[in-house]
Scaffold this motif. Structure first.
Motif, PDB file in Angstrom:
ATOM      1  N   SER A   1       0.860  -0.991   0.086  1.00  0.00           N
ATOM      2  CA  SER A   1       0.000   0.006  -0.026  1.00  0.00           C
ATOM      3  C   SER A   1       0.882   1.134   0.120  1.00  0.00           C
TER       4      SER A   1
ATOM      5  N   LYS B   1      -2.488   2.743  -5.893  1.00  0.00           N
ATOM      6  CA  LYS B   1      -2.685   2.920  -4.430  1.00  0.00           C
ATOM      7  C   LYS B   1      -3.704   3.911  -4.004  1.00  0.00           C
TER       8      LYS B   1
ATOM      9  N   PRO C   1      -9.276  -1.598  -1.968  1.00  0.00           N
ATOM     10  CA  PRO C   1      -7.877  -2.328  -1.969  1.00  0.00           C
ATOM     11  C   PRO C   1      -8.161  -3.986  -1.868  1.00  0.00           C
TER      12      PRO C   1
END
Length: 79
Positions: free
Chosen positions: A24, A64, A69
């Motif tokens: 991340s 990112k 995610p």
């Protein structure tokens, strides 16, 4: 990597039930997976562990900025 392709998602083969660590912070040399580089970088980001829900090719985010995610949601197209 060219500037225009810098944030393209990376297609990876995931295995159902297997755990992975998604980067991340963007510092990993093993994108899109974490290699621990965040520990040496000046960042508060950490890896995000996730379990693959199904086997197959999945596209993981490299910009990112995804709202889902570790999976790409197309946000890179607006950066």
């Amino acid at each position: 990597m060219s500037e225009e392709k810098k944030y393209e998602p990376i297609g990876v083969e995931l295995e159902e039930g297997k755990r992975y660590a998604w980067c991340s912070c963007s510092h990993s040399g093993d994108q899109p997976f974490c290699d621990g580089s965040h520990r040496a970088a000046d960042t508060d980001k950490v890896s995000m562990g996730f379990e693959a829900e199904e086997s197959g090719t999945k596209y993981l985010c490299t910009c990112k900025q995804t709202s889902n995610p570790p999976y790409c949601d197309g946000t890179h197209n607006s950066l």
